[in-house]
Write a protein that holds these residues in place. Structure first.
Motif, PDB file in Angstrom:
ATOM      1  N   LEU A   1       1.033   7.659   0.871  1.00  0.00           N
ATOM      2  CA  LEU A   1      -0.396   7.960   0.763  1.00  0.00           C
ATOM      3  C   LEU A   1      -1.025   7.235  -0.422  1.00  0.00           C
ATOM      4  CD1 LEU A   1      -0.512  11.758   1.659  1.00  0.00           C
ATOM      5  CD2 LEU A   1      -1.305   9.841   3.032  1.00  0.00           C
ATOM      6  N   MET A   2      -0.300   7.146  -1.532  1.00  0.00           N
ATOM      7  CA  MET A   2      -0.820   6.415  -2.693  1.00  0.00           C
ATOM      8  C   MET A   2      -0.997   4.942  -2.359  1.00  0.00           C
ATOM      9  SD  MET A   2       0.867   8.098  -6.128  1.00  0.00           S
ATOM     10  CE  MET A   2       2.568   7.878  -5.635  1.00  0.00           C
ATOM     11  N   ASN A   3      -0.058   4.394  -1.613  1.00  0.00           N
ATOM     12  CA  ASN A   3      -0.177   2.997  -1.187  1.00  0.00           C
ATOM     13  C   ASN A   3      -1.384   2.812  -0.269  1.00  0.00           C
ATOM     14  OD1 ASN A   3       2.103   2.191  -2.606  1.00  0.00           O
ATOM     15  ND2 ASN A   3       3.489   2.561  -0.882  1.00  0.00           N
ATOM     16  N   GLU A   4      -1.608   3.798   0.606  1.00  0.00           N
ATOM     17  CA  GLU A   4      -2.751   3.739   1.512  1.00  0.00           C
ATOM     18  C   GLU A   4      -4.067   3.728   0.716  1.00  0.00           C
ATOM     19  OE1 GLU A   4      -3.010   3.603   4.797  1.00  0.00           O
ATOM     20  OE2 GLU A   4      -1.192   4.391   5.703  1.00  0.00           O
ATOM     21  N   VAL A   5      -4.142   4.555  -0.301  1.00  0.00           N
ATOM     22  CA  VAL A   5      -5.359   4.640  -1.109  1.00  0.00           C
ATOM     23  C   VAL A   5      -5.658   3.310  -1.791  1.00  0.00           C
ATOM     24  CG1 VAL A   5      -6.377   5.695  -3.168  1.00  0.00           C
ATOM     25  CG2 VAL A   5      -5.230   7.130  -1.475  1.00  0.00           C
TER      26      VAL A   5
END
Length: 229
Positions: A113-117
């Motif tokens: 999710l952090m990578n997606e952000v």
């Protein structure tokens, strides 16, 4: 033209052609028309039920695909999405991992999710229609789940919500027939015995009027970028 409307128009015209043929077959004998009779006619009627349902489900599926594509094109990050679409995005991509069974899985999900952000674009995701169960209640639930405020005039609402048999609306009954045929609970000839071209035309007209409103809601929502914060 968006996929949802294009699919709808194609399926609508297919059903209308079959209905016109059935109406001619059930009307006064026409010169040169070799009208189907008996079991063949009943099977064609049942097939028309399936085609009307397929028009409904395929239209909703393509409208959702239009929305997914619009999100990918115009949102630079998942942070841009409104809460409703962000929730559907998570469920679409991470449903099997949202209820993490271990700390390790939870950490992996958090890192994804952090990578997606931090990504400069949104990766592909799929919004699914309720396969085999696209009645009015579920369709309206779908629209609400992506943040669309669904409205229709009272006359159409009365027609859509009116219970026609066994406490089922027209679209509920259409779903039931489709599933009975798909799962072999009833034979095509049996289903076709219980309806006429007039009945099918009425069901078709209601489905067309209803889908026109649904499609317009999706188109307006996409054009206005209502899926963004």
């Amino acid at each position: 033209m968006m996929l949802g409307r294009a699919t709808f128009l194609e399926r609508r015209d297919e059903v209308d052609k079959l209905l016109r043929y059935l109406e001619e077959s059930e009307g006064p004998p026409a010169v040169g028309l070799k009208a189907p009779r008996g079991e063949t006619l009943r099977i064609l009627r049942a097939s028309c039920h399936v085609m009307i349902y397929n028009m409904v489900e395929s239209t909703i599926s393509m409208c959702l695909e239009d929305l997914s594509s619009a999100v990918q094109r115009s949102a630079s990050s998942i942070k841009d999405l409104n809460d409703k679409v962000f929730e559907r995005y998570l469920i679409s991509k991470y449903n099997s991992r949202l209820m993490a069974s271990s700390n390790e899985k939870a950490v992996l999900l958090a890192r994804d999710l952090m990578n997606e952000v931090d990504a400069s674009s949104i990766s592909e995701f799929v919004l699914l229609a309720p396969s085999g169960n696209c009645n009015d209640k579920n369709i309206e639930k779908i629209l609400k789940s992506v943040g669309i405020d669904f409205r229709m005039d009272q006359c159409l609402k009365t027609r859509v919500k009116r219970e026609v048999s066994n406490e089922r609306s027209v679209l509920d009954s259409l779903v039931r027939v489709r599933n009975d045929l798909a799962h072999g609970n009833r034979a095509f000839s049996e289903v076709g015995k219980d309806s006429t071209a007039i009945d099918l035309r009425s069901t078709f007209s209601l489905a067309v009027d209803y889908l026109e409103v649904v499609i317009s809601h999706f188109e307006d929502y996409i054009q206005d970028k209502g899926y963004l914060c």
